[in-house]
Design a protein around this motif. Sequence first.
Motif, PDB file in Angstrom:
ATOM      1  N   VAL A  19     -20.374  -5.153  23.194  1.00 45.74           N
ATOM      2  CA  VAL A  19     -18.790  -4.991  23.848  1.00 45.74           C
ATOM      3  C   VAL A  19     -19.160  -4.110  25.291  1.00 45.74           C
ATOM      4  O   VAL A  19     -20.074  -3.625  25.637  1.00 45.74           O
ATOM      5  CB  VAL A  19     -18.012  -4.098  22.895  1.00 45.74           C
ATOM      6  N   LYS A  20     -17.767  -4.003  25.959  1.00 52.89           N
ATOM      7  CA  LYS A  20     -17.678  -3.198  27.251  1.00 52.89           C
ATOM      8  C   LYS A  20     -16.702  -2.238  26.758  1.00 52.89           C
ATOM      9  O   LYS A  20     -15.469  -2.642  25.984  1.00 52.89           O
ATOM     10  CB  LYS A  20     -17.316  -4.057  28.242  1.00 52.89           C
ATOM     11  N   SER A  73      -9.642  -2.822  18.904  1.00 49.47           N
ATOM     12  CA  SER A  73      -9.104  -1.329  18.852  1.00 49.47           C
ATOM     13  C   SER A  73     -10.093  -0.369  17.926  1.00 49.47           C
ATOM     14  O   SER A  73      -9.977  -0.901  16.951  1.00 49.47           O
ATOM     15  CB  SER A  73      -7.795  -1.100  19.086  1.00 49.47           C
ATOM     16  N   GLY A 120     -16.146   0.935  31.169  1.00 49.73           N
ATOM     17  CA  GLY A 120     -16.650  -0.316  31.680  1.00 49.73           C
ATOM     18  C   GLY A 120     -18.217  -0.713  31.576  1.00 49.73           C
ATOM     19  O   GLY A 120     -18.704  -1.678  31.892  1.00 49.73           O
ATOM     20  N   ASP A 170     -21.572  -1.504  29.170  1.00 47.85           N
ATOM     21  CA  ASP A 170     -22.061  -2.072  27.923  1.00 47.85           C
ATOM     22  C   ASP A 170     -22.354  -1.240  26.791  1.00 47.85           C
ATOM     23  O   ASP A 170     -22.931  -0.327  27.156  1.00 47.85           O
ATOM     24  CB  ASP A 170     -23.284  -3.188  28.281  1.00 47.85           C
ATOM     25  N   ILE A 189     -10.503  -8.698  22.245  1.00 46.87           N
ATOM     26  CA  ILE A 189     -10.161  -7.362  22.298  1.00 46.87           C
ATOM     27  C   ILE A 189     -10.041  -6.655  20.927  1.00 46.87           C
ATOM     28  O   ILE A 189      -9.266  -6.990  20.221  1.00 46.87           O
ATOM     29  CB  ILE A 189      -8.950  -6.741  23.279  1.00 46.87           C
ATOM     30  N   ASN A 237     -14.244 -12.290  24.889  1.00 46.43           N
ATOM     31  CA  ASN A 237     -13.117 -11.942  25.602  1.00 46.43           C
ATOM     32  C   ASN A 237     -12.119 -11.423  24.507  1.00 46.43           C
ATOM     33  O   ASN A 237     -10.922 -11.421  24.702  1.00 46.43           O
ATOM     34  CB  ASN A 237     -12.635 -12.898  26.439  1.00 46.43           C
ATOM     35  N   THR A 257     -10.062   0.719  23.328  1.00 51.82           N
ATOM     36  CA  THR A 257     -10.283  -0.657  23.135  1.00 51.82           C
ATOM     37  C   THR A 257     -11.658  -1.072  23.847  1.00 51.82           C
ATOM     38  O   THR A 257     -12.190  -0.494  24.729  1.00 51.82           O
ATOM     39  CB  THR A 257      -9.034  -1.560  23.961  1.00 51.82           C
ATOM     40  N   VAL A 258     -12.118  -2.067  23.084  1.00 45.48           N
ATOM     41  CA  VAL A 258     -13.335  -2.719  23.622  1.00 45.48           C
ATOM     42  C   VAL A 258     -13.133  -4.321  23.767  1.00 45.48           C
ATOM     43  O   VAL A 258     -12.291  -4.813  23.077  1.00 45.48           O
ATOM     44  CB  VAL A 258     -14.588  -2.293  22.727  1.00 45.48           C
ATOM     45  N   LEU A 259     -13.958  -4.554  24.794  1.00 51.38           N
ATOM     46  CA  LEU A 259     -13.839  -6.311  25.086  1.00 51.38           C
ATOM     47  C   LEU A 259     -15.075  -6.562  24.610  1.00 51.38           C
ATOM     48  O   LEU A 259     -16.157  -6.579  24.904  1.00 51.38           O
ATOM     49  CB  LEU A 259     -13.564  -6.269  26.495  1.00 51.38           C
ATOM     50  N   ASN A 294     -13.573  -0.665  27.342  1.00 50.79           N
ATOM     51  CA  ASN A 294     -12.340  -1.120  28.056  1.00 50.79           C
ATOM     52  C   ASN A 294     -11.359  -0.353  28.598  1.00 50.79           C
ATOM     53  O   ASN A 294     -11.098  -0.033  29.696  1.00 50.79           O
ATOM     54  CB  ASN A 294     -11.471  -2.503  27.435  1.00 50.79           C
ATOM     55  N   LYS A 295     -10.478   0.152  27.818  1.00 46.99           N
ATOM     56  CA  LYS A 295      -9.123   0.995  28.124  1.00 46.99           C
ATOM     57  C   LYS A 295      -9.201   2.299  27.286  1.00 46.99           C
ATOM     58  O   LYS A 295      -9.684   2.250  25.896  1.00 46.99           O
ATOM     59  CB  LYS A 295      -8.111   0.621  28.157  1.00 46.99           C
TER      60      LYS A 295
END
Length: 71
Positions: free
Chosen positions: A34-35, A55, A15, A17, A53, A51, A45-47, A37-38
């Motif tokens: 990016v952030k 990987s 979560g 930056d 995504i 927006n 993955t990064v966001l 993500n998962k």
Amino acid sequence: MNMNMVKEKLKNHLGCDAKIKYSLGRNKYEKYDVKINKLYNNIFTVLKDNNEIKSFSYNDVIMKTIKIDFL
């Protein structure tokens, strides 16, 4: 560095930056803000700011194909 170490480091920054510098080869790079993500078994993955995504695999970090700088 192994895959578990990379996962643990990314888990601590979930979560957050970051800036990613992705090597395309032959001295060509792409840079992303990016952030994180998962996290999955073999990839994370990064966001991006728009927006989108993307990987990457943990091996990309180990092999230094990508460089992650946490903000």
